[in-house]
Design a protein around this motif. Structure first.
Motif, PDB file in Angstrom:
ATOM      1  N   LEU A 102     -18.601 108.751 112.231  1.00 39.60           N
ATOM      2  CA  LEU A 102     -17.703 108.488 111.200  1.00 39.60           C
ATOM      3  C   LEU A 102     -17.845 109.400 109.876  1.00 39.60           C
ATOM      4  CD1 LEU A 102     -17.045 104.596 111.488  1.00 39.60           C
ATOM      5  CD2 LEU A 102     -15.605 106.557 112.119  1.00 39.60           C
ATOM      6  N   LEU A 103     -19.211 109.413 109.680  1.00 39.98           N
ATOM      7  CA  LEU A 103     -19.405 110.413 108.381  1.00 39.98           C
ATOM      8  C   LEU A 103     -19.151 111.920 108.701  1.00 39.98           C
ATOM      9  CD1 LEU A 103     -23.339 109.296 107.608  1.00 39.98           C
ATOM     10  CD2 LEU A 103     -21.165 109.322 105.954  1.00 39.98           C
ATOM     11  N   GLY A 104     -19.063 112.468 109.857  1.00 42.75           N
ATOM     12  CA  GLY A 104     -18.581 113.630 110.307  1.00 42.75           C
ATOM     13  C   GLY A 104     -17.352 113.503 109.963  1.00 42.75           C
ATOM     14  N   PHE A 105     -16.236 112.646 110.447  1.00 42.05           N
ATOM     15  CA  PHE A 105     -15.103 112.458 110.403  1.00 42.05           C
ATOM     16  C   PHE A 105     -14.628 112.489 108.782  1.00 42.05           C
ATOM     17  CE2 PHE A 105     -11.023 109.785 110.264  1.00 42.05           C
ATOM     18  CZ  PHE A 105     -10.283 110.692 111.041  1.00 42.05           C
ATOM     19  N   VAL A 106     -15.169 111.704 108.007  1.00 38.93           N
ATOM     20  CA  VAL A 106     -14.803 111.641 106.532  1.00 38.93           C
ATOM     21  C   VAL A 106     -14.898 113.175 106.341  1.00 38.93           C
ATOM     22  CG1 VAL A 106     -15.220 110.727 104.394  1.00 38.93           C
ATOM     23  CG2 VAL A 106     -15.198 109.406 106.632  1.00 38.93           C
ATOM     24  N   VAL A 107     -16.036 113.792 106.460  1.00 42.56           N
ATOM     25  CA  VAL A 107     -16.473 115.215 105.938  1.00 42.56           C
ATOM     26  C   VAL A 107     -15.156 116.260 106.378  1.00 42.56           C
ATOM     27  CG1 VAL A 107     -18.034 117.093 106.027  1.00 42.56           C
ATOM     28  CG2 VAL A 107     -18.653 114.837 105.696  1.00 42.56           C
ATOM     29  N   THR A 108     -14.671 115.817 107.591  1.00 40.21           N
ATOM     30  CA  THR A 108     -13.842 116.667 108.371  1.00 40.21           C
ATOM     31  C   THR A 108     -12.233 116.535 107.398  1.00 40.21           C
ATOM     32  OG1 THR A 108     -14.730 116.915 110.545  1.00 40.21           O
ATOM     33  CG2 THR A 108     -12.191 117.236 110.421  1.00 40.21           C
ATOM     34  N   LEU A 112     -10.037 119.408 105.155  1.00 43.95           N
ATOM     35  CA  LEU A 112      -8.787 119.442 105.127  1.00 43.95           C
ATOM     36  C   LEU A 112      -8.244 119.268 103.637  1.00 43.95           C
ATOM     37  CD1 LEU A 112      -7.880 117.418 108.365  1.00 43.95           C
ATOM     38  CD2 LEU A 112      -7.884 119.797 108.150  1.00 43.95           C
ATOM     39  N   VAL A 113      -8.661 118.429 102.969  1.00 44.45           N
ATOM     40  CA  VAL A 113      -8.277 118.096 101.478  1.00 44.45           C
ATOM     41  C   VAL A 113      -8.388 119.484 100.616  1.00 44.45           C
ATOM     42  CG1 VAL A 113      -8.533 117.051  99.279  1.00 44.45           C
ATOM     43  CG2 VAL A 113      -8.650 115.777 101.530  1.00 44.45           C
ATOM     44  N   VAL A 114      -9.670 120.156 101.007  1.00 45.49           N
ATOM     45  CA  VAL A 114      -9.988 121.445 100.158  1.00 45.49           C
ATOM     46  C   VAL A 114      -8.787 122.414 100.521  1.00 45.49           C
ATOM     47  CG1 VAL A 114     -11.495 123.117  99.806  1.00 45.49           C
ATOM     48  CG2 VAL A 114     -12.261 120.796  99.820  1.00 45.49           C
ATOM     49  N   GLN A 115      -8.666 122.608 101.885  1.00 45.62           N
ATOM     50  CA  GLN A 115      -7.824 123.587 102.195  1.00 45.62           C
ATOM     51  C   GLN A 115      -6.072 123.360 101.726  1.00 45.62           C
ATOM     52  OE1 GLN A 115      -8.026 123.462 106.369  1.00 45.62           O
ATOM     53  NE2 GLN A 115      -9.690 124.856 106.701  1.00 45.62           N
ATOM     54  N   GLN A 116      -5.900 121.990 101.920  1.00 49.33           N
ATOM     55  CA  GLN A 116      -4.524 121.760 101.418  1.00 49.33           C
ATOM     56  C   GLN A 116      -4.461 121.708  99.742  1.00 49.33           C
ATOM     57  OE1 GLN A 116      -1.641 120.610 102.728  1.00 49.33           O
ATOM     58  NE2 GLN A 116      -0.547 119.266 101.316  1.00 49.33           N
ATOM     59  N   ALA A 117      -5.516 121.410  98.998  1.00 50.45           N
ATOM     60  CA  ALA A 117      -5.346 121.369  97.711  1.00 50.45           C
ATOM     61  C   ALA A 117      -5.132 123.188  96.824  1.00 50.45           C
ATOM     62  CB  ALA A 117      -6.490 120.703  96.834  1.00 50.45           C
ATOM     63  N   THR A 118      -6.291 123.765  97.779  1.00 49.63           N
ATOM     64  CA  THR A 118      -6.190 125.193  97.333  1.00 49.63           C
ATOM     65  C   THR A 118      -5.064 126.198  97.833  1.00 49.63           C
ATOM     66  OG1 THR A 118      -7.631 125.855  99.275  1.00 49.63           O
ATOM     67  CG2 THR A 118      -8.886 125.362  97.161  1.00 49.63           C
TER      68      THR A 118
END
Length: 470
Positions: A102-108, A112-118
């Motif tokens: 689950l930690l890996g899932f949240v990091v993933t 995605l947020v970084v890609q979306q934001a930038t």
């Protein structure tokens, strides 16, 4: 990403009282660790950190496991909650593996947020996303549950099972899954440009209402004038960076201690190089310590929103012009963002914005002069780039005209000249792009929805298309 990250941004760092005693800092290493600017930087780092709260969860999970093992020896829980050694070992091992996954899932999701934001929003928004408290709570719960289950595994023996701890581990998994579902719900609903614009707009308006009020309340009487003439000395920046905040009360106290007046030369948000003149000192019975004054000015890699509402407006404009780029071509998103830009401009337009603030000590003597942004600066920041990038969009032209006319209706007359200038620039842009009279007439209409809304301002009164000085 959600409202959970809004509140930390509202910290009024200008209200932090500094030490005004006579203690002098002699060791640069100690001074660097204890200055207000250093403490401010540590707070900013802690807010943006994604590892501090999960580390706390890891420690708490280990301590709670020791407590659960201790309680398990007190003939508790009831017999119905007993587990065999094999069952307990299997359950706890599964929990450890699940928490890591689950930690890996949240990091993933974070990637995605970084890609979306930038890519489609604004890189500046990432500074706000890092501060989302729900995300940190989810990570802390996962690491805490992992540490709790792993610590219980070592106490399992053939004739000794931490039954109470195994039960608590199951409860912790249930809480973790519930938080994950809430987090996913926030992630899917709030990672939209309009939701982010609403969040950033509220934060900017709160900074306006809180920070500007403090500065205005500290202003001296109208008959007091700011220092004039050449400065007696100047204080230069020791390092480079963007000005994130001033310790207002600390600068006033320092100027009072030396019976002088400080004139700050740079705006919050400006990037300064090492050696740049930050403060001009006028008068005084003694010379202020440059290191001490530098310790009252927080510098960082980029701007923050604590004392800089223009940074919130900058983020909104960035999102709007990215939506107007040929690669995205989404004027409807830009129109939605303009709604919140109008809210910020409305808040700024109702405040006195003199451009320079003269702050006084307890006796009313001017001690600190701060440069500030006036109404024209905020208005240009809010509409100039959107007008240029959206000049060929009928939606943008109509929505910007509605914004400017709404502000003309609601703001005091002192704000009208700048608004009429922007209306004139908008009219010239429309005439330059839309050569055909019919299409030009459509683009000249004021429409709060861009296309499809009623002509007129926010009160719904009908309004025909007209020139900028009508």
């Amino acid at each position: 990403m959600g409202e959970g990250c809004a509140e930390p941004e509202l910290e009024a760092s200008c209200a932090v009282p500094p030490s005004t005693g006579s203690h002098e800092w002699t060791d640069p290493r100690v001074r660097g660790l204890t200055s207000w600017a250093a403490v401010f930087g540590l707070r900013q780092y802690a807010k943006a950190s994604l590892w501090i709260l999960p580390l706390v969860g890891l420690v708490l999970g280990t301590l709670l496991a020791e407590l659960a093992i201790t309680l398990d020896g007190k003939d508790w829980p009831p017999s119905g909650w007993r587990y065999s050694a094999t069952t307990a070992s299997g359950v706890l091992s599964s929990i450890v593996g699940a928490m890591v996954a689950l930690l890996g899932f949240v990091v993933t999701i974070g990637v995605l947020v970084v890609q979306q934001a930038t890519g489609t929003l604004s890189p500046r928004y990432m500074r706000l996303w890092y501060r989302d408290r729900l995300q940190k709570a989810v990570l802390a719960t996962f690491t805490g549950t992992f540490a709790f289950a792993f610590s219980l595994l070592r106490s399992i023996e053939a004739n000794s099972v931490p039954d109470f701890g195994v039960t608590l581990a199951g409860v912790a998994v249930a809480v973790s899954l519930l938080l994950l579902l809430v987090y996913l719900n926030r992630f899917t609903h709030n990672l939209r440009p309009v939701a982010i614009a609403a969040l950033v707009g509220r934060m900017g308006e709160n900074v306006f209402s809180r920070g500007a009020t403090r500065i205005r309340d500290a202003a001296p009487r109208a008959d007091e004038s700011e220092p004039s003439g050449a400065p007696t000395t100047v204080i230069r920046s020791e390092r480079g960076g963007a000005i994130q905040a001033f310790n207002i009360s600390g600068l006033v106290a320092e100027a009072t201690r030396h019976d002088c007046a400080f004139v700050v030369t740079r705006l919050i948000g400006d990037f300064v190089l090492p050696g740049t003149v930050l403060v001009e000192v006028h008068g005084g019975t003694s010379t202020p310590d440059p290191d001490r004054v530098n310790g009252l000015v927080a510098l960082g890699a980029e701007r923050t929103i604590e004392q800089d509402p223009a940074f919130a407006l900058r983020i909104l404009v960035d999102i709007a012009i990215r939506a107007l780029s040929p690669a995205v071509n989404d004027p409807t998103t830009a129109v939605q963002v303009i709604n919140y830009i109008e809210g910020m401009l409305q808040s700024a337009g109702t405040l006195p914005l003199p451009g320079r603030y003269v702050l006084a000590d307890d006796q009313g003597r001017p001690r600190l002069v701060l440069p500030g942004r006036d109404w024209d600066n905020y208005l240009q920041l809010g509409v100039c780039e959107i007008r240029e990038y959206g000049a060929s969009s009928v939606q943008i032209c109509r929505r910007l005209r509605a914004l400017l006319e709404d502000l003309l209706d609601t703001l005091p007359p002192a704000r009208h000249p700048a608004l009429r200038v922007e209306l004139q620039l908008l009219q010239e842009s429309v005439e330059r792009v839309f050569r055909d009279p019919v299409r030009r007439a459509v683009a000249e209409a004021a429409d709060c929805q861009g296309i499809g809304g009623r002509f007129g301002g926010r009160h719904g009164s009908p309004r025909r298309p007209h020139g900028p000085t009508a």
